[in-house]
Design a protein around this motif. Sequence first.
Motif, short mmCIF file in Angstrom:
data_model
loop_
_atom_site.label_atom_id
_atom_site.label_comp_id
_atom_site.label_asym_id
_atom_site.label_seq_id
_atom_site.Cartn_x
_atom_site.Cartn_y
_atom_site.Cartn_z
N ARG A 27 0.88 -1.11 0.13
CA ARG A 27 -0.09 0.17 -0.20
C ARG A 27 0.50 1.43 -0.34
NH1 ARG A 27 -4.98 -1.86 1.62
NH2 ARG A 27 -5.12 -3.82 2.53
N PRO A 28 0.09 2.04 -1.00
CA PRO A 28 1.25 4.07 -0.72
C PRO A 28 1.81 4.51 0.35
CG PRO A 28 -0.69 3.43 -2.66
CD PRO A 28 -0.41 2.01 -1.61
N GLU A 29 0.55 4.08 1.16
CA GLU A 29 0.72 4.78 2.36
C GLU A 29 1.68 4.09 3.85
OE1 GLU A 29 -1.97 3.70 1.08
OE2 GLU A 29 -3.52 2.46 2.53
N LYS A 30 2.31 3.00 3.41
CA LYS A 30 2.58 1.92 4.13
C LYS A 30 4.38 1.82 3.73
CE LYS A 30 -0.17 -0.04 6.89
NZ LYS A 30 0.53 0.25 8.29
N LEU A 31 4.93 3.33 2.14
CA LEU A 31 5.65 3.04 2.40
C LEU A 31 6.77 3.39 2.97
CD1 LEU A 31 8.13 3.14 -0.09
CD2 LEU A 31 7.64 4.94 -0.75
N HIS B 132 -6.53 -6.07 5.77
CA HIS B 132 -7.68 -6.08 5.16
C HIS B 132 -6.76 -6.60 3.40
CE1 HIS B 132 -9.46 -4.37 8.23
NE2 HIS B 132 -9.07 -3.43 8.37
N ILE B 133 -7.47 -6.76 3.03
CA ILE B 133 -7.62 -7.04 0.69
C ILE B 133 -6.76 -6.44 1.04
CG2 ILE B 133 -9.74 -9.13 1.23
CD1 ILE B 133 -10.84 -6.82 -0.75
N GLY B 134 -6.11 -6.45 -0.02
CA GLY B 134 -5.68 -5.58 -0.88
C GLY B 134 -4.20 -4.73 -0.66
N ASP B 135 -3.25 -6.19 1.16
CA ASP B 135 -2.14 -5.96 1.49
C ASP B 135 -1.03 -6.01 0.39
OD1 ASP B 135 -3.28 -4.73 4.42
OD2 ASP B 135 -2.93 -6.74 4.73
N GLY B 136 -0.94 -6.43 -0.38
CA GLY B 136 -0.59 -6.40 -1.38
C GLY B 136 0.57 -7.93 -1.37
N LYS B 137 1.70 -8.00 -1.75
CA LYS B 137 2.46 -8.97 -2.10
C LYS B 137 4.04 -9.30 -2.31
CE LYS B 137 -0.92 -12.25 -4.34
NZ LYS B 137 -1.47 -12.09 -5.37
N ILE B 138 4.55 -10.13 -1.96
CA ILE B 138 5.68 -10.08 -2.23
C ILE B 138 6.69 -11.42 -3.21
CG2 ILE B 138 7.86 -10.47 -1.09
CD1 ILE B 138 6.16 -9.58 1.70
N PHE B 139 7.11 -11.00 -3.99
CA PHE B 139 7.86 -12.01 -5.63
C PHE B 139 9.32 -12.19 -5.01
CE2 PHE B 139 3.95 -10.15 -7.41
CZ PHE B 139 3.57 -11.49 -7.73
N LEU B 140 10.05 -13.40 -4.48
CA LEU B 140 11.12 -13.67 -4.50
C LEU B 140 11.78 -14.12 -6.22
CD1 LEU B 140 10.94 -15.04 -1.71
CD2 LEU B 140 11.04 -13.30 -1.48
N ILE B 141 12.78 -13.19 -6.89
CA ILE B 141 13.57 -13.38 -7.76
C ILE B 141 15.11 -13.63 -7.45
CG2 ILE B 141 13.75 -12.72 -10.40
CD1 ILE B 141 11.13 -10.36 -9.16
N PRO B 142 15.29 -14.58 -8.12
CA PRO B 142 16.46 -14.61 -8.32
C PRO B 142 17.34 -13.70 -9.29
CG PRO B 142 15.65 -16.28 -9.54
CD PRO B 142 15.05 -15.97 -9.42
#
Length: 113
Positions: free
Chosen positions: A9-13, A86-96
């Motif tokens: 969420r932008p407000e969590k940056l 809440h829904i919309g909290d986001g997602k984390i991807f791990l990429i080599p």
Amino acid sequence: MIKVEAIIRPEKLNDVKNALAQAGFLGLNVTHVTGRGVQKGIVHIGRGGETYEVDMLPKVKLEVVVRDDDVEQVVGIILKSSRTGHIGDGKIFLIPVADAIRVRTGERGEMAL
Ligand SMILES: Nc1ncnc2c1ncn2[C@@H]1O[C@H](COP(=O)(O)OP(=O)(O)OP(=O)(O)O)[C@@H](O)[C@H]1O
Ligand SMILES: [Mg+2]
């Protein structure tokens, strides 16, 4: 090395940036993006009761490249500082990441982080 790519969420940056800095993770990249998750955005109800859907929502994409040994710590910091539950909290991807190069010195790999 792994690129931790977190959509938050932008407000969590600010909270996430500060928490990462406090743990010594300073280098990072921030992009403002629009996207959607499984709910495909949100449904607004207008004043006349009509509904309209906003398909794409503003989010922030945070990218941090870290040593393999630091991945779980960084993921933990991001989860703790960005989650509202809440829904919309986001997602984390791990990429080599194949390699990293510090342009100024030519240092390679973890030395360049
Ligand atoms: N599969 C995906 N691939 C790439 N980006 C994604 C994907 N899913 C979500 N995103 C990005 O993450 C943002 C936030 O997603 P969101 O948190 O709504 O995920 P979700 O799967 O719907 O989970 P929740 O049910 O908690 O809302 C989206 O706006 C989009 O930018
Ligand atoms: Mg969602």
